[in-house]
Design a protein around this motif. Sequence first.
Motif, short mmCIF file in Angstrom:
data_model
loop_
_atom_site.label_atom_id
_atom_site.label_comp_id
_atom_site.label_asym_id
_atom_site.label_seq_id
_atom_site.Cartn_x
_atom_site.Cartn_y
_atom_site.Cartn_z
N UNK A 6 0.81 -1.20 0.00
CA UNK A 6 0.00 0.00 0.00
C UNK A 6 0.85 1.27 0.00
N UNK A 7 1.89 1.30 0.82
CA UNK A 7 2.66 2.52 0.98
C UNK A 7 3.98 2.21 1.69
N UNK A 8 4.89 3.18 1.64
CA UNK A 8 6.06 3.15 2.50
C UNK A 8 5.61 3.50 3.91
N UNK A 9 6.33 3.01 4.90
CA UNK A 9 6.07 3.49 6.26
C UNK A 9 6.70 4.86 6.36
N UNK A 21 3.85 -0.82 4.16
CA UNK A 21 2.54 -1.15 4.70
C UNK A 21 1.86 -2.05 3.67
N UNK A 22 1.39 -3.23 4.12
CA UNK A 22 0.84 -4.24 3.21
C UNK A 22 -0.59 -4.56 3.60
N UNK A 23 -1.48 -4.61 2.61
CA UNK A 23 -2.86 -5.05 2.80
C UNK A 23 -2.95 -6.50 2.36
N UNK A 65 -6.61 -4.35 9.40
CA UNK A 65 -5.99 -5.52 8.80
C UNK A 65 -4.72 -5.26 8.02
N UNK A 66 -4.18 -4.06 8.06
CA UNK A 66 -2.91 -3.78 7.40
C UNK A 66 -1.77 -4.25 8.31
N UNK A 67 -0.65 -4.63 7.71
CA UNK A 67 0.52 -5.06 8.47
C UNK A 67 1.74 -4.28 8.00
#
Length: 89
Positions: A6-9, A21-23, A65-67
Amino acid sequence: MKGIISSFRRSKHRTSENQMIVKVAGIEDKDSAEKLVGRSLVWKTSGQKDKKIAGKISAVHGSKGFVRAIFEKGMPGQALRGEVDISDK
């Protein structure tokens, strides 16, 4: 299991290049995302060379639910919206 980057932290002034950040598909809440912590994941490049960058799920990010995943080296911008393979324990 599949996931989408999804994005960089990041924060207001800084971006972590090796943390993403992963969905995860099928995970919708914090409790089920906590079960994924510690699993490894791999992002494959979409270019002509078949390169792989490995990482590990380190924590839950938020309540939907993102990790957060930490990869072994900096991730390129092309990785955004890219697919990752999450291994089963």
